[in-house]
Design a protein around this motif. Structure first.
Motif, mmCIF file in Angstrom:
data_model
loop_
_atom_site.group_PDB
_atom_site.id
_atom_site.type_symbol
_atom_site.label_atom_id
_atom_site.label_comp_id
_atom_site.label_asym_id
_atom_site.label_seq_id
_atom_site.Cartn_x
_atom_site.Cartn_y
_atom_site.Cartn_z
ATOM 1 N N ASN A 117 0.750 -1.162 -0.039
ATOM 2 C CA ASN A 117 0.135 0.091 0.026
ATOM 3 C C ASN A 117 0.991 1.140 0.048
ATOM 4 N N PHE A 118 2.005 1.001 0.403
ATOM 5 C CA PHE A 118 2.967 2.479 0.737
ATOM 6 C C PHE A 118 4.269 2.481 -0.271
ATOM 7 N N TYR A 119 4.803 1.009 -0.459
ATOM 8 C CA TYR A 119 5.947 1.057 -1.193
ATOM 9 C C TYR A 119 5.900 0.080 -2.302
ATOM 10 N N HIS A 120 7.090 0.149 -3.115
ATOM 11 C CA HIS A 120 7.320 -0.714 -4.244
ATOM 12 C C HIS A 120 8.227 -1.834 -4.062
ATOM 13 N N GLY A 121 8.941 -1.644 -2.790
ATOM 14 C CA GLY A 121 9.964 -2.652 -2.521
ATOM 15 C C GLY A 121 10.212 -2.384 -0.842
ATOM 16 N N ILE A 122 11.115 -3.224 -0.365
ATOM 17 C CA ILE A 122 11.403 -3.221 0.983
ATOM 18 C C ILE A 122 13.055 -3.317 1.051
ATOM 19 N N ASN A 123 13.683 -2.708 2.122
ATOM 20 C CA ASN A 123 15.086 -2.929 2.400
ATOM 21 C C ASN A 123 15.046 -3.937 3.534
ATOM 22 N N ILE A 124 15.677 -4.922 3.554
ATOM 23 C CA ILE A 124 15.650 -5.847 4.431
ATOM 24 C C ILE A 124 17.143 -5.841 5.221
ATOM 25 N N LYS A 125 17.253 -5.621 6.548
ATOM 26 C CA LYS A 125 18.453 -5.450 7.250
ATOM 27 C C LYS A 125 18.409 -6.672 8.229
ATOM 28 N N LEU A 126 19.371 -7.508 8.450
ATOM 29 C CA LEU A 126 19.268 -8.281 9.619
ATOM 30 C C LEU A 126 19.197 -7.808 10.782
ATOM 31 N N MET A 127 19.907 -6.575 11.087
ATOM 32 C CA MET A 127 19.658 -6.257 12.342
ATOM 33 C C MET A 127 18.304 -5.587 12.674
ATOM 34 N N LYS A 128 17.382 -5.436 11.746
ATOM 35 C CA LYS A 128 15.952 -5.133 11.725
ATOM 36 C C LYS A 128 15.020 -6.540 11.921
ATOM 37 N N SER A 129 15.536 -7.562 11.308
ATOM 38 C CA SER A 129 14.634 -8.575 10.823
ATOM 39 C C SER A 129 14.808 -9.510 12.011
ATOM 40 N N THR A 130 15.565 -9.423 12.896
ATOM 41 C CA THR A 130 16.307 -10.443 13.819
ATOM 42 C C THR A 130 17.192 -11.584 13.233
ATOM 43 N N GLY A 131 17.615 -11.448 11.930
ATOM 44 C CA GLY A 131 18.422 -12.127 11.530
ATOM 45 C C GLY A 131 18.124 -13.009 10.140
ATOM 46 N N LEU A 132 18.898 -14.074 9.725
ATOM 47 C CA LEU A 132 18.702 -14.563 8.538
ATOM 48 C C LEU A 132 17.482 -15.419 8.327
ATOM 49 N N ARG A 133 17.109 -16.286 9.427
ATOM 50 C CA ARG A 133 15.782 -16.852 9.249
ATOM 51 C C ARG A 133 14.710 -15.986 8.676
ATOM 52 N N GLU A 134 14.352 -14.880 9.488
ATOM 53 C CA GLU A 134 13.353 -13.836 9.135
ATOM 54 C C GLU A 134 13.448 -13.182 7.946
ATOM 55 N N ALA A 135 14.885 -12.594 7.747
ATOM 56 C CA ALA A 135 15.006 -12.117 6.315
ATOM 57 C C ALA A 135 14.948 -12.882 5.304
ATOM 58 N N TYR A 136 15.228 -14.181 5.138
ATOM 59 C CA TYR A 136 14.862 -15.148 3.951
ATOM 60 C C TYR A 136 13.276 -15.373 3.801
ATOM 61 N N LYS A 137 12.733 -15.390 5.063
ATOM 62 C CA LYS A 137 11.118 -15.483 4.769
ATOM 63 C C LYS A 137 10.604 -14.142 4.287
ATOM 64 N N MET A 138 11.155 -13.004 4.732
ATOM 65 C CA MET A 138 10.872 -11.708 4.114
ATOM 66 C C MET A 138 11.041 -11.612 2.569
ATOM 67 N N ALA A 139 12.033 -11.994 2.266
ATOM 68 C CA ALA A 139 12.650 -11.801 0.718
ATOM 69 C C ALA A 139 11.587 -12.621 -0.187
ATOM 70 N N GLN A 140 11.431 -13.859 0.489
ATOM 71 C CA GLN A 140 10.745 -14.794 -0.531
ATOM 72 C C GLN A 140 9.152 -14.329 -0.526
ATOM 73 N N THR A 141 8.715 -13.899 0.564
ATOM 74 C CA THR A 141 7.254 -13.270 0.403
ATOM 75 C C THR A 141 6.987 -11.903 -0.248
ATOM 76 N N ALA A 142 8.164 -11.074 -0.003
ATOM 77 C CA ALA A 142 8.027 -9.818 -0.767
ATOM 78 C C ALA A 142 8.109 -10.004 -2.313
ATOM 79 N N LYS A 143 9.002 -11.122 -2.661
ATOM 80 C CA LYS A 143 9.084 -11.368 -4.248
ATOM 81 C C LYS A 143 7.499 -12.024 -4.662
ATOM 82 N N MET A 144 7.135 -12.755 -3.979
ATOM 83 C CA MET A 144 5.690 -13.322 -4.447
ATOM 84 C C MET A 144 4.501 -12.083 -4.289
ATOM 85 N N MET A 145 4.789 -11.183 -3.512
ATOM 86 C CA MET A 145 3.949 -9.875 -3.480
ATOM 87 C C MET A 145 4.124 -9.128 -4.612
#
Length: 345
Positions: A244-272
């Motif tokens: 609703n607000f962005y065309h893309g997202i900046n994933i940072k490990l220090m925000k996402s709590t690390g690799l596990r969630e960053a991986y899920k965020m990237a995969q989901t963002a691409k599907m969206m």
């Protein structure tokens, strides 16, 4: 049995760093060593003041960590779910444990983490960051970054036009623009975005305050350039309404709590249908090496945090002419780490 140790360190910046939100010369960080039997993994929490974590909050969190009930390091979901529920927030120190655990797993399996996540290794063209500064300093920074494909330019102040004009007088490198929530209205943001498109900008990162949702929605619909969420996109739960607000997202490990969630965020963002950027704070080669393992999922790379510090205690992927050559070393890709030789506060 798991054994966890940590060290305090200040990451000393090579240059004074100025953004719309303030100025600093160093960044507090906690380094993690996680051992299981005869294997060792390393992690890191970089804690810029803007995000509310520091040595005291990190150490208070670590004192509550008890891994004695976990007997299998491959039980990552249960381990990291437990870590996440110890206390709210604290994403950087959670990321440190996550990175160390994944590095440990890579060491046990003797594979790089990009293989663990089912990704192909990929050399990454990272941007080089240019902070808010005087024309003379800007000129020096641009010259230092002449081998990089992209420049990431910090804007969001009254110096915006001067900074861009100085850069464009020196180079035609494409620009990643980061306003750090610094523009005051949607009209100003749109005007500057149109102007920046004419001056080689690729996208605009966080042009307005993360809470200005109506304005961000309007801007996303009007903008000639992709609008990327940074401060407005912290963790996986923030993806729900991100489009609703962005065309893309900046994933940072220090925000996402690390690799596990960053991986899920990237995969989901691409599907969206959202673009994916991998970003960083001021970090050592440990956290940068970890983030680089997810590079195959990203449209844009901004992983230069280790290049801007003077006292990196680790070595990982080689960087040449702005290209991160992701190695095939086990885990995050560290080269001969020596915990005992890392100075601490």
């Amino acid at each position: 049995m798991f054994q966890l140790q940590y060290k305090r360190i200040y990451l000393e910046k090579k240059h004074v760093f100025r953004i719309a939100g303030g100025t600093r010369t160093n960044t507090p960080a906690i380094l993690i060593q996680l051992q299981f039997e005869n294997h060792t993994g390393y992690g890191e929490a970089s804690m810029p003041p803007l995000y509310g974590e520091d040595f005291q909050t990190a150490e208070a969190f670590l004192k509550r960590v008890d891994l004695t009930s976990f007997k299998d390091p491959f039980n990552t979901e249960d381990i990291l779910n437990y870590i996440d529920t110890i206390a709210p927030n604290n994403p950087a120190i959670k990321a440190a444990i996550d990175i160390a655990l994944h590095d440990l797993i890579g060491q046990i399996l003797n594979i790089p983490l990009h293989s663990y996540f089912g990704l192909k290794p990929k050399n990454l063209a990272t941007s080089k960051t240019i902070g808010i500064d005087t024309p003379k300093i800007i000129e020096e920074r641009v010259q230092e970054a002449s081998d990089f494909k992209y420049l990431k330019v910090k804007l969001g102040s009254e110096l915006d036009e001067e900074i861009i004009n100085t850069i464009k007088s020196l180079t035609n490198q494409p620009l990643f623009i980061d306003a750090n929530q610094g523009w005051k209205s949607k009209e100003e943001a749109l005007e500057k975005t149109n102007w920046l498109k004419e001056n080689g900008a690729v996208f605009i990162e966080q042009p307005l305050p993360k809470t200005a949702l109506d304005e961000l929605s309007w801007l996303a619909a009007q903008s000639p350039l992709p609008i990327i969420g940074d401060e407005g996109i912290q963790r996986f739960s923030d993806l729900k309404n991100a489009s609703n607000f962005y065309h893309g997202i900046n994933i940072k490990l220090m925000k996402s709590t690390g690799l596990r969630e960053a991986y899920k965020m990237a995969q989901t963002a691409k599907m969206m249908g959202l673009k994916v950027m991998l970003g960083c704070m001021s970090e050592t080669s440990c956290a940068i090496g970890a983030a680089a393992q997810l590079g195959a999922l990203a449209d844009w790379i901004d992983l230069d945090g280790n290049l801007g510090i003077k006292n990196d205690p680790f070595k990982a992927h080689h960087v040449e002419n702005g290209i991160i050559h992701v190695n095939n070393k086990a885990g995050v890709g560290l080269l001969n780490p020596n915990w005992d030789q890392i100075p601490t506060l």
